[in-house]
Design an enzyme around this catalytic site. Structure first.
Site, PDB file in Angstrom:
ATOM      1  N   SER A  64       0.821  -1.212   0.000  1.00 22.39           N
ATOM      2  CA  SER A  64       0.000   0.000   0.000  1.00 22.39           C
ATOM      3  C   SER A  64       0.857   1.266   0.000  1.00 22.39           C
ATOM      4  CB  SER A  64      -0.908   0.014   1.232  1.00 22.39           C
ATOM      5  OG  SER A  64      -1.587  -1.206   1.361  1.00 22.39           O
TER       6      SER A  64
HETATM    7  N1  SAH Z   1      -0.848  -4.940   4.042  1.00 16.29           N
HETATM    8  C1  SAH Z   1      -0.039  -5.249   2.867  1.00 16.29           C
HETATM    9  C2  SAH Z   1      -0.706  -4.894   1.555  1.00 16.29           C
HETATM   10  C3  SAH Z   1      -1.867  -5.765   1.313  1.00 16.29           C
HETATM   11  S1  SAH Z   1      -2.285  -6.109  -0.354  1.00 16.29           S
HETATM   12  C4  SAH Z   1       1.329  -4.604   2.944  1.00 16.29           C
HETATM   13  O1  SAH Z   1       1.614  -3.882   3.904  1.00 16.29           O
HETATM   14  O2  SAH Z   1       2.129  -4.877   2.047  1.00 16.29           O
HETATM   15  C5  SAH Z   1      -3.686  -7.120   0.024  1.00 16.29           C
HETATM   16  C6  SAH Z   1      -3.348  -8.504   0.467  1.00 16.29           C
HETATM   17  O3  SAH Z   1      -4.571  -9.108   0.864  1.00 16.29           O
HETATM   18  C7  SAH Z   1      -2.785  -9.380  -0.645  1.00 16.29           C
HETATM   19  O4  SAH Z   1      -1.540  -9.871  -0.266  1.00 16.29           O
HETATM   20  C8  SAH Z   1      -3.812 -10.484  -0.799  1.00 16.29           C
HETATM   21  O5  SAH Z   1      -3.240 -11.758  -1.065  1.00 16.29           O
HETATM   22  C9  SAH Z   1      -4.476 -10.461   0.558  1.00 16.29           C
HETATM   23  N2  SAH Z   1      -5.824 -11.073   0.594  1.00 16.29           N
HETATM   24  C10 SAH Z   1      -6.852 -10.927  -0.270  1.00 16.29           C
HETATM   25  N3  SAH Z   1      -7.916 -11.651   0.136  1.00 16.29           N
HETATM   26  C11 SAH Z   1      -7.556 -12.268   1.297  1.00 16.29           C
HETATM   27  C12 SAH Z   1      -8.205 -13.151   2.207  1.00 16.29           C
HETATM   28  N4  SAH Z   1      -9.464 -13.567   2.030  1.00 16.29           N
HETATM   29  N5  SAH Z   1      -7.522 -13.580   3.279  1.00 16.29           N
HETATM   30  C13 SAH Z   1      -6.243 -13.179   3.500  1.00 16.29           C
HETATM   31  N6  SAH Z   1      -5.575 -12.342   2.692  1.00 16.29           N
HETATM   32  C14 SAH Z   1      -6.215 -11.890   1.595  1.00 16.29           C
END
Ligand code: SAH
Length: 216
Positions: A64
């Protein structure tokens, strides 16, 4: 190679951008200053680690934008005794920032590969209060509930019921809601004795919260 002067300059610009976008909480700013975003970005994009921009990571996901990380963390009002759940580990950057503010952080991603890489970085950083899980985070972590704070970094249409249920009374959850490719809104949910209070914060764009495990 980046010289020490350039690093200091980059860091100053990074903190300036955060403040300018409304990240004012001193604890949040120092947690972000202490967490080297460069550790979480590999390859060609590494030299943009201190720009206020989202960047691609493995498995087609994104780390992000720092100011959004700052605003979400600030809205979460994390205290030093709090147990925090993060859904969407991604690179691990947000979890590492939370780990400097909270007592313990549980973080879940549906991609095993992302979880393994984040875990490695937490070890390198000497962060011992983060526990990682591979799984579908929309179910939360019932074995470790309730949580004082919950942060979701992928967008669902509505706040997932299990996460609302796993929030402690008095607790706060911050999450993006809305359809994946349409407009999403960052919201803050407070659980009170009587139910849940919802606040809209700002428009955002996150990857969708998907069901089940990822393939990598
Ligand atoms: N917080 C992260 C950025 C997140 S990007 C950082 O600091 O880098 C969003 C993430 O959510 C992705 O890695 C994706 O794989 C995850 N995601 C999406 N759906 C999900 C679910 N149902 N359970 C767990 N993770 C999920």
């Amino acid at each position: 190679m980046t010289s020490p002067d350039e690093v200091a300059e980059q860091k100053m610009r990074f903190l300036f951008a955060l403040r300018q976008r409304g990240v004012r909480d001193a604890r949040v700013l120092s947690a972000m200053e202490a967490t080297d975003r460069g550790l979480f970005i590999r390859g060609t994009f590494a030299d943009r680690a201190y720009d206020d921009t989202p960047l691609p990571i493995a498995c087609g996901q994104t780390i992000s934008q720092p100011s959004i990380v700052g605003l979400m963390t600030q809205a979460l009002e994390v205290g030093p005794r709090d147990k925090v759940l993060e859904i969407g580990t991604g690179s691990g950057y947000q979890a590492a920032v939370l780990a400097r503010l909270a007592r313990r952080v549980y973080t879940v991603d549906r991609f095993r590969r992302l979880v393994a890489s984040a875990e490695q970085i937490f070890v390198t950083m000497g962060l011992t209060n983060v526990t990682t899980f591979t799984g579908d985070g929309s179910h939360g972590l019932p074995d470790h509930a309730p949580f004082d704070r919950i942060l979701v970094t992928a967008a669902a249409e509505d706040p997932p019921g299990p996460l609302l249920a796993q929030l402690r009374i008095g607790g706060i959850m911050v999450l993006p809601v809305g359809q994946s490719d349409a407009v999403q809104t960052l919201i803050r949910v407070r659980r009170t004795e009587d139910g849940y209070e919802y606040d809209e914060m700002l428009p955002v764009r996150f990857v969708p919260l998907l069901e089940g495990l990822g393939r990598e």
